[in-house]
Write a protein that holds these residues in place. Structure first.
Motif, PDB file in Angstrom:
ATOM      1  N   PRO A  16       0.065  -3.463  13.501  1.00 45.75           N
ATOM      2  CA  PRO A  16      -0.391  -2.432  12.568  1.00 45.75           C
ATOM      3  C   PRO A  16       0.566  -2.328  11.378  1.00 45.75           C
ATOM      4  O   PRO A  16       1.762  -2.613  11.509  1.00 45.75           O
ATOM      5  CB  PRO A  16      -0.393  -1.153  13.404  1.00 45.75           C
ATOM      6  CG  PRO A  16       0.202  -1.482  14.719  1.00 45.75           C
ATOM      7  CD  PRO A  16       0.358  -2.959  14.832  1.00 45.75           C
ATOM      8  N   VAL A  17       0.013  -1.933  10.241  1.00 48.34           N
ATOM      9  CA  VAL A  17       0.778  -1.868   8.999  1.00 48.34           C
ATOM     10  C   VAL A  17       0.871  -0.420   8.514  1.00 48.34           C
ATOM     11  O   VAL A  17      -0.150   0.240   8.312  1.00 48.34           O
ATOM     12  CB  VAL A  17       0.107  -2.717   7.893  1.00 48.34           C
ATOM     13  CG1 VAL A  17       0.852  -2.572   6.568  1.00 48.34           C
ATOM     14  CG2 VAL A  17       0.022  -4.179   8.315  1.00 48.34           C
ATOM     15  N   LEU A  18       2.094   0.051   8.311  1.00 50.76           N
ATOM     16  CA  LEU A  18       2.332   1.328   7.655  1.00 50.76           C
ATOM     17  C   LEU A  18       2.715   1.019   6.216  1.00 50.76           C
ATOM     18  O   LEU A  18       3.724   0.357   5.973  1.00 50.76           O
ATOM     19  CB  LEU A  18       3.464   2.108   8.331  1.00 50.76           C
ATOM     20  CG  LEU A  18       3.887   3.394   7.602  1.00 50.76           C
ATOM     21  CD1 LEU A  18       2.744   4.406   7.561  1.00 50.76           C
ATOM     22  CD2 LEU A  18       5.123   3.988   8.261  1.00 50.76           C
ATOM     23  N   SER A  19       1.895   1.470   5.282  1.00 54.38           N
ATOM     24  CA  SER A  19       2.202   1.285   3.869  1.00 54.38           C
ATOM     25  C   SER A  19       2.832   2.561   3.334  1.00 54.38           C
ATOM     26  O   SER A  19       2.316   3.659   3.557  1.00 54.38           O
ATOM     27  CB  SER A  19       0.942   0.949   3.082  1.00 54.38           C
ATOM     28  OG  SER A  19       0.492  -0.347   3.424  1.00 54.38           O
ATOM     29  N   LEU A  20       3.944   2.403   2.638  1.00 55.67           N
ATOM     30  CA  LEU A  20       4.641   3.527   2.022  1.00 55.67           C
ATOM     31  C   LEU A  20       4.515   3.434   0.509  1.00 55.67           C
ATOM     32  O   LEU A  20       4.645   2.348  -0.056  1.00 55.67           O
ATOM     33  CB  LEU A  20       6.128   3.500   2.390  1.00 55.67           C
ATOM     34  CG  LEU A  20       6.481   3.479   3.871  1.00 55.67           C
ATOM     35  CD1 LEU A  20       7.994   3.420   4.045  1.00 55.67           C
ATOM     36  CD2 LEU A  20       5.893   4.684   4.588  1.00 55.67           C
ATOM     37  N   CYS A  21       4.283   4.571  -0.124  1.00 55.42           N
ATOM     38  CA  CYS A  21       4.204   4.651  -1.589  1.00 55.42           C
ATOM     39  C   CYS A  21       5.198   5.715  -2.033  1.00 55.42           C
ATOM     40  O   CYS A  21       4.828   6.881  -2.259  1.00 55.42           O
ATOM     41  CB  CYS A  21       2.788   4.987  -2.029  1.00 55.42           C
ATOM     42  SG  CYS A  21       1.535   3.859  -1.386  1.00 55.42           S
ATOM     43  N   PRO A  22       6.486   5.339  -2.145  1.00 47.75           N
ATOM     44  CA  PRO A  22       7.536   6.324  -2.392  1.00 47.75           C
ATOM     45  C   PRO A  22       7.765   6.681  -3.859  1.00 47.75           C
ATOM     46  O   PRO A  22       8.580   7.550  -4.165  1.00 47.75           O
ATOM     47  CB  PRO A  22       8.776   5.646  -1.821  1.00 47.75           C
ATOM     48  CG  PRO A  22       8.522   4.187  -2.076  1.00 47.75           C
ATOM     49  CD  PRO A  22       7.033   4.014  -1.865  1.00 47.75           C
ATOM     50  N   GLY A  23       7.056   6.050  -4.765  1.00 48.02           N
ATOM     51  CA  GLY A  23       7.261   6.331  -6.178  1.00 48.02           C
ATOM     52  C   GLY A  23       6.519   7.575  -6.615  1.00 48.02           C
ATOM     53  O   GLY A  23       5.653   8.091  -5.916  1.00 48.02           O
ATOM     54  N   ALA A  24       6.910   8.054  -7.780  1.00 49.24           N
ATOM     55  CA  ALA A  24       6.230   9.206  -8.380  1.00 49.24           C
ATOM     56  C   ALA A  24       6.417   9.097  -9.886  1.00 49.24           C
ATOM     57  O   ALA A  24       7.463   9.465 -10.413  1.00 49.24           O
ATOM     58  CB  ALA A  24       6.782  10.515  -7.846  1.00 49.24           C
ATOM     59  N   TRP A  52       5.226  -1.952   4.864  1.00 46.02           N
ATOM     60  CA  TRP A  52       5.094  -2.512   3.523  1.00 46.02           C
ATOM     61  C   TRP A  52       5.322  -1.379   2.537  1.00 46.02           C
ATOM     62  O   TRP A  52       4.767  -0.284   2.687  1.00 46.02           O
ATOM     63  CB  TRP A  52       3.703  -3.108   3.297  1.00 46.02           C
ATOM     64  CG  TRP A  52       3.328  -4.234   4.220  1.00 46.02           C
ATOM     65  CD1 TRP A  52       4.136  -4.928   5.070  1.00 46.02           C
ATOM     66  CD2 TRP A  52       2.019  -4.791   4.373  1.00 46.02           C
ATOM     67  NE1 TRP A  52       3.413  -5.898   5.740  1.00 46.02           N
ATOM     68  CE2 TRP A  52       2.107  -5.834   5.329  1.00 46.02           C
ATOM     69  CE3 TRP A  52       0.780  -4.529   3.791  1.00 46.02           C
ATOM     70  CZ2 TRP A  52       1.008  -6.604   5.715  1.00 46.02           C
ATOM     71  CZ3 TRP A  52      -0.317  -5.288   4.187  1.00 46.02           C
ATOM     72  CH2 TRP A  52      -0.206  -6.315   5.132  1.00 46.02           C
ATOM     73  N   ILE A  53       6.115  -1.637   1.490  1.00 47.58           N
ATOM     74  CA  ILE A  53       6.433  -0.611   0.499  1.00 47.58           C
ATOM     75  C   ILE A  53       5.796  -1.003  -0.833  1.00 47.58           C
ATOM     76  O   ILE A  53       6.044  -2.102  -1.340  1.00 47.58           O
ATOM     77  CB  ILE A  53       7.962  -0.458   0.333  1.00 47.58           C
ATOM     78  CG1 ILE A  53       8.627  -0.241   1.706  1.00 47.58           C
ATOM     79  CG2 ILE A  53       8.279   0.696  -0.620  1.00 47.58           C
ATOM     80  CD1 ILE A  53      10.139  -0.381   1.689  1.00 47.58           C
ATOM     81  N   PHE A  54       4.996  -0.097  -1.377  1.00 46.26           N
ATOM     82  CA  PHE A  54       4.280  -0.346  -2.628  1.00 46.26           C
ATOM     83  C   PHE A  54       4.811   0.522  -3.754  1.00 46.26           C
ATOM     84  O   PHE A  54       5.233   1.646  -3.532  1.00 46.26           O
ATOM     85  CB  PHE A  54       2.780  -0.042  -2.460  1.00 46.26           C
ATOM     86  CG  PHE A  54       2.067  -1.026  -1.586  1.00 46.26           C
ATOM     87  CD1 PHE A  54       1.525  -2.183  -2.123  1.00 46.26           C
ATOM     88  CD2 PHE A  54       1.947  -0.804  -0.225  1.00 46.26           C
ATOM     89  CE1 PHE A  54       0.869  -3.102  -1.313  1.00 46.26           C
ATOM     90  CE2 PHE A  54       1.291  -1.711   0.595  1.00 46.26           C
ATOM     91  CZ  PHE A  54       0.749  -2.860   0.050  1.00 46.26           C
ATOM     92  N   GLY A  55       4.704  -0.008  -4.964  1.00 50.55           N
ATOM     93  CA  GLY A  55       5.065   0.751  -6.160  1.00 50.55           C
ATOM     94  C   GLY A  55       5.186  -0.171  -7.347  1.00 50.55           C
ATOM     95  O   GLY A  55       5.022  -1.390  -7.239  1.00 50.55           O
ATOM     96  N   SER A  56       5.496   0.429  -8.461  1.00 50.64           N
ATOM     97  CA  SER A  56       5.656  -0.329  -9.704  1.00 50.64           C
ATOM     98  C   SER A  56       7.083  -0.861  -9.807  1.00 50.64           C
ATOM     99  O   SER A  56       7.921  -0.623  -8.927  1.00 50.64           O
ATOM    100  CB  SER A  56       5.347   0.575 -10.902  1.00 50.64           C
ATOM    101  OG  SER A  56       6.386   1.543 -11.039  1.00 50.64           O
ATOM    102  N   GLU A  57       7.354  -1.558 -10.898  1.00 50.78           N
ATOM    103  CA  GLU A  57       8.728  -2.037 -11.140  1.00 50.78           C
ATOM    104  C   GLU A  57       9.712  -0.876 -11.150  1.00 50.78           C
ATOM    105  O   GLU A  57      10.848  -1.013 -10.713  1.00 50.78           O
ATOM    106  CB  GLU A  57       8.796  -2.815 -12.459  1.00 50.78           C
ATOM    107  CG  GLU A  57       8.153  -4.185 -12.371  1.00 50.78           C
ATOM    108  CD  GLU A  57       8.293  -4.981 -13.657  1.00 50.78           C
ATOM    109  OE1 GLU A  57       9.147  -4.631 -14.504  1.00 50.78           O
ATOM    110  OE2 GLU A  57       7.535  -5.952 -13.809  1.00 50.78           O
ATOM    111  N   ASN A  76       9.433  -5.035   0.807  1.00 54.69           N
ATOM    112  CA  ASN A  76       9.415  -4.265  -0.435  1.00 54.69           C
ATOM    113  C   ASN A  76       8.559  -5.006  -1.464  1.00 54.69           C
ATOM    114  O   ASN A  76       8.968  -6.022  -2.000  1.00 54.69           O
ATOM    115  CB  ASN A  76      10.839  -4.064  -0.958  1.00 54.69           C
ATOM    116  CG  ASN A  76      10.878  -3.262  -2.233  1.00 54.69           C
ATOM    117  OD1 ASN A  76       9.891  -2.637  -2.619  1.00 54.69           O
ATOM    118  ND2 ASN A  76      12.020  -3.280  -2.893  1.00 54.69           N
ATOM    119  N   LEU A  77       7.370  -4.471  -1.715  1.00 54.71           N
ATOM    120  CA  LEU A  77       6.455  -5.075  -2.679  1.00 54.71           C
ATOM    121  C   LEU A  77       6.487  -4.364  -4.033  1.00 54.71           C
ATOM    122  O   LEU A  77       5.694  -4.693  -4.922  1.00 54.71           O
ATOM    123  CB  LEU A  77       5.025  -5.053  -2.111  1.00 54.71           C
ATOM    124  CG  LEU A  77       4.833  -5.860  -0.825  1.00 54.71           C
ATOM    125  CD1 LEU A  77       3.534  -5.494  -0.137  1.00 54.71           C
ATOM    126  CD2 LEU A  77       4.886  -7.352  -1.118  1.00 54.71           C
TER     127      LEU A  77
END
Length: 174
Positions: A16-24, A52-57, A76-77
């Protein structure tokens, strides 16, 4: 198409995949602490989940910080994916935990179980519009303030929102 994106980033969905979106993008008053994301991810990782970690540059630093706190057991993506690739990868996620952000709304639109973390924003005003979503907020006297930076200088609305509360919301969706 999704298989090509998985291949490009050397990812799989065997666990299973936990995706994190820590940016704001809006500002730090909407950003749950990296240590809390890492603690939550550690718990799921110990249960056999991938992270998996998602966000912009702009989110690369927090992505790196979370990955380091997890003893490198995360991917870290941040800044690595195009939006369409992030959508494809999130669509195969088992769950998403995100600050109140565009990625949170995207995950909800994909019908992936999503927990939205709210600090300076109002979960009643910008909730994830998915059937399988939860929102966590402390509703302190000073929040929501709708400010980019905490006007009181403490961000208690996020600092006091402990990983256990977000984990409980996540587990209730699963």
């Amino acid at each position: 198409k999704i298989s090509r994106v998985l291949e490009k980033f050397k990812l799989n969905t065997q666990q299973p995949v936990l995706s994190l979106c820590p940016g704001a993008e809006y500002g730090p008053a909407k950003q749950w602490p990296a240590e809390y994301y890492a603690a939550l991810a550690q718990e799921k990782s110990d249960q056999g989940w991938q992270v998996w970690i998602f966000g912009s540059e702009k989110d690369q630093a927090i992505g790196i910080q979370i990955k380091q706190l997890l003893s490198e057991r995360a991917i870290n993506l941040c800044g690595q994916t195009q939006l369409a690739e992030a959508i494809d990868l999130m669509s195969v996620s088992s769950a998403v935990v995100s600050n109140d952000s565009g990625l949170m709304h995207m995950a909800a639109a994909l019908a992936v179980p999503v927990v939205g973390v709210y600090g300076s924003s109002d979960p009643g005003f910008t909730p994830p519009l998915g059937k399988n979503s939860a929102m966590v907020s402390l509703n302190l006297e000073c929040s929501p303030c709708f400010k980019r930076v905490c006007p009181l200088g403490h961000t208690h609305c996020l600092q006091e929102l402990k990983p256990e509360k977000v984990l409980a919301a996540l587990d209730s969706l699963l």
